[in-house]
Design an enzyme around this catalytic site. Structure first.
Site, mmCIF file in Angstrom:
data_model
loop_
_atom_site.group_PDB
_atom_site.id
_atom_site.type_symbol
_atom_site.label_atom_id
_atom_site.label_comp_id
_atom_site.label_asym_id
_atom_site.label_seq_id
_atom_site.Cartn_x
_atom_site.Cartn_y
_atom_site.Cartn_z
ATOM 1 N N ARG A 1 -2.355 -1.034 5.403
ATOM 2 C CA ARG A 1 -3.491 -1.554 4.640
ATOM 3 C C ARG A 1 -3.123 -2.875 3.958
ATOM 4 O O ARG A 1 -3.959 -3.788 3.858
ATOM 5 C CB ARG A 1 -3.943 -0.533 3.590
ATOM 6 C CG ARG A 1 -4.673 0.670 4.153
ATOM 7 C CD ARG A 1 -5.002 1.698 3.074
ATOM 8 N NE ARG A 1 -3.820 2.388 2.584
ATOM 9 C CZ ARG A 1 -3.831 3.317 1.618
ATOM 10 N NH1 ARG A 1 -4.983 3.640 1.026
ATOM 11 N NH2 ARG A 1 -2.723 3.914 1.247
ATOM 12 N N CYS B 1 0.860 -1.177 0.000
ATOM 13 C CA CYS B 1 0.000 0.000 0.000
ATOM 14 C C CYS B 1 0.900 1.232 0.000
ATOM 15 O O CYS B 1 1.753 1.384 -0.873
ATOM 16 C CB CYS B 1 -0.978 -0.028 1.161
ATOM 17 S SG CYS B 1 -0.220 -0.133 2.802
#
Length: 282
Positions: free
Chosen positions: A241, A236
């Site tokens: 994430r 990410c």
């Protein structure tokens, strides 16, 4: 037990076990102030920038630092660890991934994280938990089994490994360096790693932040071009994430996956690294 039962718990499961002395609960938020507003009784606060990263270099903490952290939170050999936080567990999944790197297997994520616990009206407290005096478990040597470095990413296509960019479509296209509010996490260039598929992390969650069931996950990932039989590297912007998507692929679906925690902040700032822009992998 299914893979889901081994790695994911709901509010009922956790609330019934709040008095279990072998249970270690940790809240990991984007901003630790959230913990002080109110947290699950018995939960420890992990500052993901302080506790889950090296204090000087942009890297993971070493084994000694992890051992001190585990002593503070009381993570012993017999412990079961439950992690949760805001943002549908971005940072909780990063902590899960880090603990797994250092050899902890008895780990759980609270499905839906903090927001679901609060929404369901479950108990909260502002009482902090004193440091544990237990003998902590000894961290295993951090290996590369779940972690990818930039050289692994550069060689991914030659090794039959798919790259999954789990940022927003705007970040993937190169329209923005970072989402609004994250200026300190910007790289020098915008775009994505050539060959990477755009697989936004939130396709794996329902509207309330809970993770979808296995069949739904497989359908949504396949619709994005993900081959669930092939190994994958997730990334990410800074690795949190992508830890969430790694959790989905590796822990829930049993796939072969690694998290590239250097992510776009590293790749997009390195001289000479190939970059693609637009909708297509490139």
């Amino acid at each position: 037990m299914s893979r889901r039962e081994l790695s994911l718990v709901d509010g009922d499961w956790l609330q019934e076990r709040l008095e279990d002395p072998d249970l270690v609960i940790c809240e990991v938020d984007e901003r630790p102030l959230i913990y002080r507003v109110g947290h699950i009784p018995g939960a420890q606060c992990l500052d993901w920038r302080v506790d889950l990263q090296d204090s000087v270099a942009r890297d993971l903490p070493d084994g000694d630092s992890v051992a001190r952290l585990w002593q503070r939170i009381g993570l012993a050999e017999r412990s079961t660890v439950v992690l949760y936080g805001d943002q549908s567990n971005w940072h909780a999944c990063f902590a899960y991934w880090l603990f797994k790197l250092y050899g902890v297997e008895d780990l759980r994520i609270l499905d839906g994280g903090r927001q679901v616990w609060v929404r369901e009206g479950r108990p909260l407290t502002r009482e902090t938990v004193p440091e544990s005096g237990c003998v902590p478990r000894v961290p295993a040597a951090s290996g590369a089994r779940y972690r990818a470095r930039w050289r692994d990413v550069l060689a991914a296509a030659d090794n039959g490994i798919q790259l999954l960019d789990v940022r927003t479509p705007a970040e993937y296209r190169g329209d923005v360096l970072a989402e609004a509010g994250y200026a300190e996490e910007g790289a020098q260039r915008a775009g994505h790693i050539p060959g990477a598929l755009s697989v936004p992390w939130d396709i794996a969650v329902d509207e309330d932040g809970r993770l979808l069931d296995e069949d739904q996950l497989r359908v949504r990932l396949a619709a994005r071009g993900v081959d669930l039989e092939a190994p994958a590297i997730t990334y990410c912007r800074i690795g949190e994430r992508s830890a969430h998507t790694w959790f989905v692929l590796h822990e829930l679906l049993g796939g072969e996956a690694r998290n590239y925690d250097g992510s776009w902040v590293e790749w997009g700032s390195m001289i000479g690294m190939p970059i693609a822009t637009g909708e297509q992998p490139g």
